[in-house]
Scaffold this active site. Structure first.
Site, PDB file in Angstrom:
ATOM      1  NE  ARG A 204      -3.764  -2.094   2.635  1.00 15.70           N
ATOM      2  CZ  ARG A 204      -3.526  -3.264   3.208  1.00 15.70           C
ATOM      3  NH1 ARG A 204      -2.324  -3.519   3.701  1.00 15.70           N
ATOM      4  NH2 ARG A 204      -4.475  -4.180   3.293  1.00 15.70           N
ATOM      5  CB  ILE A 205       3.490   2.473   2.319  1.00 19.83           C
ATOM      6  CG1 ILE A 205       2.550   2.458   3.525  1.00 19.83           C
ATOM      7  CG2 ILE A 205       4.440   3.668   2.398  1.00 19.83           C
ATOM      8  CD1 ILE A 205       3.237   2.138   4.843  1.00 19.83           C
TER       9      ILE A 205
ATOM     10  CG  ASP B 271       6.281  -6.597  -3.159  1.00 19.37           C
ATOM     11  OD1 ASP B 271       6.113  -5.606  -2.432  1.00 19.37           O
ATOM     12  OD2 ASP B 271       5.925  -7.753  -2.835  1.00 19.37           O
TER      13      ASP B 271
ATOM     14  CB  VAL C 220      10.723  -4.258   2.498  1.00 20.20           C
ATOM     15  CG1 VAL C 220      10.722  -4.225   0.981  1.00 20.20           C
ATOM     16  CG2 VAL C 220      12.037  -3.695   3.037  1.00 20.20           C
ATOM     17  N   PRO C 221       8.739  -4.808   4.956  1.00 20.15           N
ATOM     18  CG  PRO C 221       7.653  -6.870   5.089  1.00 20.15           C
ATOM     19  CD  PRO C 221       8.005  -5.777   4.116  1.00 20.15           C
TER      20      PRO C 221
ATOM     21  CB  ALA D 108       9.601   6.000   5.295  1.00 16.64           C
ATOM     22  CB  ALA D 109      10.658   0.308   5.354  1.00 14.14           C
ATOM     23  NE  ARG D 110       9.416  -2.034  11.576  1.00 14.22           N
ATOM     24  CZ  ARG D 110       8.807  -1.463  12.603  1.00 14.22           C
ATOM     25  NH1 ARG D 110       7.999  -0.423  12.396  1.00 14.22           N
ATOM     26  NH2 ARG D 110       8.991  -1.911  13.831  1.00 14.22           N
TER      27      ARG D 110
ATOM     28  CG  ASP E  20      10.620   8.376   9.707  1.00 19.41           C
ATOM     29  OD1 ASP E  20      10.760   9.427  10.360  1.00 19.41           O
ATOM     30  OD2 ASP E  20       9.624   7.637   9.800  1.00 19.41           O
TER      31      ASP E  20
ATOM     32  CD  GLU F 205      12.866   3.286  15.397  1.00 15.15           C
ATOM     33  OE1 GLU F 205      11.659   3.382  15.654  1.00 15.15           O
ATOM     34  OE2 GLU F 205      13.337   3.469  14.262  1.00 15.15           O
TER      35      GLU F 205
ATOM     36  CG  HIS G 103       9.368   5.226  13.600  1.00 13.83           C
ATOM     37  ND1 HIS G 103       9.889   4.000  13.937  1.00 13.83           N
ATOM     38  CD2 HIS G 103       8.330   4.958  12.767  1.00 13.83           C
ATOM     39  CE1 HIS G 103       9.202   3.039  13.356  1.00 13.83           C
ATOM     40  NE2 HIS G 103       8.243   3.596  12.629  1.00 13.83           N
TER      41      HIS G 103
END
EC number: 1.1.1.28
Length: 330
Positions: free
Chosen positions: A156-157, A176, A206-207, A233-235, A259, A264, A296
């Site tokens: 989605r993102i 993907d 990606v997760p 801006a993922a993980r 991010d 963190e 984040h």
């Protein structure tokens, strides 16, 4: 009356959570603390719990929850790498997340901060602070319509991010593990390496899992087009941070926007202005003129916050009432 604990409450969430409780006739208790071995005993008389964890949840918490009759933990983020899903399942605890709460918000962040790098804002700001107002090659940019953008992770993102770049006229490629071929604006590549080799902007969505852990390290950076910019801006765990810093310092990347950071948990979301940061890698990130660090907050909009608050509470209540929820992970 059904009782739900709302851990990790921030000031802007409290009224939303209490309004939800009043509307649904649920006793919602808010707490600024997080779920941990130190706080789990607060749940003895509760039916459910929602929280926003960033660090790993201690394994001792799961049997405690089971002993109190609590059947779930509703995580108020998309990421869920802080939980041991198998251990939770062993103790009959359903872990849920919120996979989509405002993909456009995160996409807008990803594009806007990439544009800061592309338009040389860090260099421009430094020059202006020094009262150097000249035009020169270090601050000359290129239009995005002449660039290739690689979207790594087209859920989605990632899809929302790619759509924005396509609106600029950029060539958008992507990778993907489960391609969505309905995304007509995007050209899929067979591998991450193939997707990034010609990219001027690399955007990660990606997760965090065993396949994506330190996906971007020195070996991956060898495939990057020299001078590209990277946005995460993922993980945080998707990037080997020392390798990223090296790639920026040696010119492989002209800049990066971070991010999320793999270590963190002790710092992001806290005010550390009056304490010493004992993390030399984080300090290196912050001090690097070509790396933009944000805590984040890519998701942080009014729409996203409301969806997270209500989504976490709805998931907790669903498990309490029905034994399951639509967003369960185990």
């Amino acid at each position: 009356m059904t009782k739900i604990m709302f851990f990790g409450t921030r000031a802007y969430e409290k009224d939303m959570a209490l309004r939800w409780g009043k509307k649904n006739n649920i006793d919602v208790t808010t707490s600024t603390e997080l779920l941990s071995v130190d706080t789990v005993d607060q749940l003895k008389d509760y039916d459910g719990v929602t929280t926003m964890q960033f660090g790993k949840l201690e394994p001792e918490v799961y049997p405690k929850l089971e002993s109190y009759g609590i059947k779930q933990i509703a995580q108020r983020t998309a990421g869920f790498d802080m939980y041991d899903l198998e251990l939770a399942k062993k103790h009959e605890i359903i872990i849920s997340n919120i996979p989509s709460y405002s993909p456009e918000t995160i996409a807008e962040y990803s594009v806007s901060i990439a544009l800061q790098l592309v338009r040389k804002f860090p260099t421009i700001e430094k020059r202006v602070q020094a009262h150097n107002f000249t035009w020169a090659s270090p601050i000359m940019s290129r239009p995005v319509k002449n660039m290739t953008v690689a979207i790594i992770g087209t859920g989605r993102i990632g899809a929302a991010t790619g759509k924005i770049y396509a609106g600029f006229g950029a060539r958008v490629v992507g990778y993907d593990a489960y391609p969505n071929h309905s995304l007509s604006f995007l050209e899929y590549k067979e591998t991450v390496e193939d997707a990034i080799k010609d990219a001027d902007i690399i955007s990660l969505h990606v997760p965090a899992n065993k396949d994506s852990f330190h996906l971007f390290d020195n070996n991956m950076f060898k495939n990057v087009k020299k001078g590209a910019v990277l946005v995460n801006a993922a993980r945080g765990a998707v990037i080997n941070t020392p390798d990223l810093i090296e790639a920026v310092n040696n010119g492989t990347l002209s800049g990066a926007a971070i991010d999320t950071y793999e270590n963190e948990a002790n710092y992001f979301t806290f005010d550390c202005s009056n304490q010493t940061i004992d993390d030399p890698i984080l300090l290196d990130l912050i001090r690097n003129e070509n790396i933009l660090v944000t805590p984040h907050i890519a998701f942080f909009s009014d729409e996203a916050v409301q969806n997270l608050v209500e989504g976490g509470l709805n998931a907790a209540l669903s498990v309490i009432n029905t034994g399951t929820c639509d967003t369960r992970l185990n």
